[in-house]
Design an enzyme around this catalytic site. Structure first.
Site, PDB file in Angstrom:
ATOM      1  N   SER A 140      -9.731  22.819 -31.804  1.00  0.00           N
ATOM      2  CA  SER A 140     -10.478  21.828 -31.025  1.00  0.00           C
ATOM      3  C   SER A 140      -9.766  21.559 -29.708  1.00  0.00           C
ATOM      4  O   SER A 140      -8.559  21.780 -29.577  1.00  0.00           O
ATOM      5  CB  SER A 140     -10.589  20.525 -31.809  1.00  0.00           C
ATOM      6  OG  SER A 140      -9.322  19.857 -31.835  1.00  0.00           O
ATOM      7  N   ASP A 141     -10.523  21.119 -28.725  1.00  0.00           N
ATOM      8  CA  ASP A 141      -9.879  20.504 -27.576  1.00  0.00           C
ATOM      9  C   ASP A 141      -9.231  19.216 -28.076  1.00  0.00           C
ATOM     10  O   ASP A 141      -9.596  18.675 -29.127  1.00  0.00           O
ATOM     11  CB  ASP A 141     -10.895  20.231 -26.469  1.00  0.00           C
ATOM     12  CG  ASP A 141     -10.251  20.131 -25.095  1.00  0.00           C
ATOM     13  OD1 ASP A 141      -9.022  19.892 -25.029  1.00  0.00           O
ATOM     14  OD2 ASP A 141     -10.961  20.285 -24.093  1.00  0.00           O
ATOM     15  N   TRP A 142      -8.285  18.702 -27.317  1.00  0.00           N
ATOM     16  CA  TRP A 142      -7.486  17.572 -27.778  1.00  0.00           C
ATOM     17  C   TRP A 142      -8.353  16.311 -27.895  1.00  0.00           C
ATOM     18  O   TRP A 142      -8.865  15.799 -26.917  1.00  0.00           O
ATOM     19  CB  TRP A 142      -6.315  17.352 -26.834  1.00  0.00           C
ATOM     20  CG  TRP A 142      -5.063  18.078 -27.220  1.00  0.00           C
ATOM     21  CD1 TRP A 142      -3.815  17.533 -27.364  1.00  0.00           C
ATOM     22  CD2 TRP A 142      -4.899  19.471 -27.534  1.00  0.00           C
ATOM     23  NE1 TRP A 142      -2.902  18.497 -27.749  1.00  0.00           N
ATOM     24  CE2 TRP A 142      -3.545  19.697 -27.865  1.00  0.00           C
ATOM     25  CE3 TRP A 142      -5.768  20.552 -27.589  1.00  0.00           C
ATOM     26  CZ2 TRP A 142      -3.047  20.943 -28.224  1.00  0.00           C
ATOM     27  CZ3 TRP A 142      -5.279  21.799 -27.954  1.00  0.00           C
ATOM     28  CH2 TRP A 142      -3.939  21.979 -28.265  1.00  0.00           C
ATOM     29  N   ALA A 195     -11.219  16.183 -29.597  1.00  0.00           N
ATOM     30  CA  ALA A 195     -12.646  16.519 -29.543  1.00  0.00           C
ATOM     31  C   ALA A 195     -13.334  16.457 -30.902  1.00  0.00           C
ATOM     32  O   ALA A 195     -14.549  16.594 -30.967  1.00  0.00           O
ATOM     33  CB  ALA A 195     -12.827  17.920 -28.951  1.00  0.00           C
TER      34      ALA A 195
END
Length: 791
Positions: A224-226, A228
């Site tokens: 995941s993006d941080w 997200a």
């Protein structure tokens, strides 16, 4: 023990723990499974302490040119070398995964993160992205391609839904990812914050599993993006392996409870845990020293402890030189009336603009690097010329890279007057203009594409006393130049060039490097002309991609709109001629779609580099297509008077469009137009070539139109004859073509029964046997019963 068996040997709790980061930058450990350290990139290594998220305290690293500049090089070999250097610095800093490249499409120039992205064109973005991945992973470090997918704005980035049709999604917003995944095989990929058509990307099984892994063959880990993650269990089911940063023991307990209660399939957890284990073991193997002791990796943390946060202790002169080379190749000479450039060393120069002294060389946000050394253009110009006077002209303001003027007591008026006085007697004025850091940053979009008003005011006063002005730009995305482009003889697009950009600018301005950068995005005359003007950034947490596939130059060309500078544009200190274009098609069942050959000649007096661009169109297409699309390109270095044959190979897949009815890529057969030149609107030679189409016909259903059935290669002639036999006039035939096939049995006089329709569909789709004489007779015999009777 294999990676899979090692993962299977873990307990449910241990597997669940692997699926969340242990800290801000590292993954969790398990028996036999080491942690993995991740760091932001890709134009440098932003190595931070495990629980630190901000740039403060980052270990210094070489700041290479960001993606906005690397895209303008069109040089995949050079970009791969940059990637290899980033990998070397990552290994020296105990970093296993570099978070990059970012290859999202520049849908609008207002996106605040455009400086992190390559281009408005998916082919160029994919080629540059693949080169970076190849370079990084060739150095034993994993790359992480981001942000997957349709992440094209910062406004409401964690909640907004990018509502985009399937053809546009496939041809524009997924195409670069597909290219990187299938050609460079990245080890990891990062899902984006946004939703796509209402579903968070990290929970979208169709994107993450069906398309990415099923269609493209991706074998790596998806993180995941941080911050997200929205629904962790849904993400695991969809194929989102790793949540970053860690969500603590509560998340572990949630996953374990879901498995034990039957809410979550243990096989889904096993698959994701196995991917984390595979990444960790590959990272450990890459860190291990060679068996003969050469190129031995330092002990973890040894260099960090030894060098600390002293930039000079980390400075790598060879990497700085590479950063300068890459920056010089990224600079785009937009205009050079009267041959004002290159400069002679003895020219009396007035350098105007604080950005010359205090460079802005990168964007703000997660990609921001602590550089090991910074070259400013003013110092490099003074090293190159004998007579240089400087005036700041304007301040940069608080929050800008480098801060504001040292003497804040001077007013804007006084600064402008000082600049005009310095410019009055100069042989040439170098006016440095650009955007402040606050205008381009992760987390917020731009409100306009204008240069700062105070800079334009100073430029007006300088031009009033000296028209021999070269404007040198520093910006991470396009700015409007229609107000100043007509008033100055020369414009240099300097983008954000990394820590060695100042020296690179001097190299180009004085002709030590012949400029060869080309625009990777169109410079419009005004914001209102841009494709997403009426649909950016959306309303009510939805943004509609109403322009469809017509993004960037595709939009301007389809509407024949004037632009300031077109995609692919860039001048040189020499000239090039194109001649003798020949084009040959590839086989219908092969990888190559077509091969173009031509001769390019340096017709000027100095050595130069030309970026040869090949655009392809299909004028007779059955679907709306761009007037031309970049299909391949080549970089050619030529001495004065030298000629060289250039071969341009276009993959067959790059001739295809996404057929929404068949839900697959489709290459149409027919005459394709091939145009080769120096930009999307400077096309020097052209030819046509017949390309064989895909043999597979589109499936027909009861919901298909009569017109689609008439155009079908197998049953089309029979359908047409059947309707003609019914005595339909030409006008009625035209109207009937829009009718769904399922309506024909209900039309008086059509002669089509339900039985005949089923048989026709079976033949068309290969399930009803060949179109034999008996089948033809069945389809074309007059009906003995009314057409509304079911048979």
């Amino acid at each position: 023990m294999t990676k899979k068996s090692r993962a299977r040997a873990l307990t449910v709790e241990q597997k669940a723990r692997l699926l969340s980061g242990a800290s801000f930058w590292s993954t969790a450990e398990a028996p036999g499974v080491p942690p993995v350290y991740l760091a932001d990139g890709p134009h440098g290594v932003r190595r931070l302490a495990p629980d630190v998220g901000d740039i403060e305290g980052a270990v210094p690293a070489t700041c290479f040119p960001p993606a906005v500049a690397l895209g303008s090089t069109f040089d995949v070999g050079l970009v791969a070398r940059v990637g290899a250097a980033v990998a070397a610095e990552a290994r020296a800093r105990d970093v296993d995964v570099v978070l990059g490249p970012g290859i999202n499409i520049k849908r609008s120039p207002l996106c605040g993160r455009n400086f992190e992205y390559v281009s408005e064109d998916p082919l160029l973005a994919g080629e540059i992205g693949a080169a970076l991945v190849t370079g990084i992973q060739g150095g034993g470090v994993a790359a992480c391609v981001k942000h997957f997918a349709a992440n094209n704005q910062e406004t409401e980035r964690m909640r907004v839904s990018a509502d985009v049709d399937e053809r546009t999604l496939r041809e524009i917003y997924l195409r670069a990812f597909q290219r990187v995944v299938t050609r460079a095989r990245p080890a990891t990929l990062m899902s984006s914050y946004n939703r796509v058509n209402g579903t968070h990307t990290g929970e979208d099984r169709r994107l993450t599993t069906d398309v990415l892994r099923g269609e493209w063959g991706f074998e790596g880990l998806v993180m995941s993006d941080w911050g997200a993650v929205h629904d962790r269990l849904a993400g695991i089911r969809a194929g989102l392996d790793l949540e970053m940063p860690g969500a603590g023991e509560a998340r572990v307990a949630e996953i374990v409870a879901a498995v034990r209660s039957g809410v979550l399939d243990p096989a889904d957890v096993d698959r994701s845990a196995a991917r984390v284990v595979a990444l960790a073991l590959a990272a450990r193997a890459a860190r291990a020293p060679a068996e003969d002791g050469t190129d031995a990796a330092p002990a973890p943390g040894a260099l960090l402890a030894e060098r600390g946060d002293d930039p000079e202790a980390w400075h790598d002169a060879a990497h700085h030189a590479l950063a300068r080379e890459a920056a010089s190749r990224a600079i785009v000479l937009l205009k050079n009336d009267g041959g004002l450039l290159p400069l002679a060393p003895r020219t009396r120069l007035a350098v105007i603009g604080e950005l010359a002294r205090t460079p802005r060389f990168q964007g703000a946000g997660s990609s921001q690097i602590v550089p090991t050394h910074v070259d400013d253009a003013l110092a490099a110009i003074r090293d190159s010329a004998t007579d240089v006077v400087f005036a700041p002209g304007y301040g940069l303001g608080a929050g800008s890279a480098g801060g504001a003027l040292a003497d804040e007591s001077r007013t804007d008026g006084a600064l402008a007057a000082e600049a005009a006085a310095a410019a009055r007697d100069a042989g040439v004025v170098l006016f440095f203009a650009g955007l402040p850091q606050s205008a381009e940053a992760e987390g917020r979009d731009r409100e306009h594409i204008e240069l700062p008003a105070d800079q334009l005011n100073v430029l007006d006063q300088v031009l009033a006393v000296n028209p021999r002005v070269v404007v040198v730009l520093s910006n991470g995305s396009v700015v409007r130049l229609s107000g100043s482009a007509d008033r100055v003889p020369a414009i240099v697009e300097g983008w954000l060039l990394g820590q060695a950009g100042g020296g690179a600018l001097a190299d180009v301005l004085f002709g030590r490097v012949n400029p060869s950068g080309r625009l990777a995005e169109t410079v419009p005359l005004r914001l209102e002309d841009t494709p997403a003007w009426t649909g950016f950034p959306g309303t009510g947490l939805h943004v509609t991609y109403g322009e469809g596939i017509f993004v960037g130059y595709r939009w301007y060309d389809a509407r024949d709109l004037a632009v300031q500078y077109p995609f692919g544009h860039g001048l040189s200190y020499t000239t090039f001629a194109y001649a003798d274009l020949t084009v040959a098609p590839g086989p219908a069942d092969g990888v190559v779609g077509l091969t173009a050959r031509l001769t390019v000649t340096n017709t000027g007096g100095v050595a130069g580099r030309e970026v040869v661009q090949c655009y392809v169109s299909e004028p007779g297409s059955a679907v709306p297509r761009a007037p031309r699309a970049l299909a391949t390109f080549a970089v050619v270095d030529l001495a004065p008077g030298e000629s060289r044959e250039v071969e341009l190979v276009v993959d067959r897949s790059d001739l295809a469009f996404w057929d929404v009815r068949a839900d697959r890529w489709h290459v149409e057969g027919g005459a394709y137009r091939v145009e080769v030149g120096a930009s999307s609107r400077d096309l020097r030679v052209a030819a046509e070539v017949e390309v064989p189409g895909d043999a597979v016909a589109t499936l027909l259903t009861a919901g298909s139109s009569v017109g689609e059935a008439m155009a079908h290669p197998v049953v089309g002639p029979t359908v047409t004859a059947l309707l003609r036999a019914a005595g339909l006039s030409d006008d009625v035939m035209i109207m009937t073509q829009a009718m769904p096939l399922e309506r024909l049995p209900y039309q008086p006089g059509s002669g089509v029964t339900h039985r005949r329709l089923r048989h026709l569909l079976g033949i068309a789709n290969g399930t009803g046997g060949p179109l034999t004489r008996a089948a033809e007779r069945l389809l074309t015999l007059p009906s003995r019963r009314g057409p509304s009777r079911h048979r």
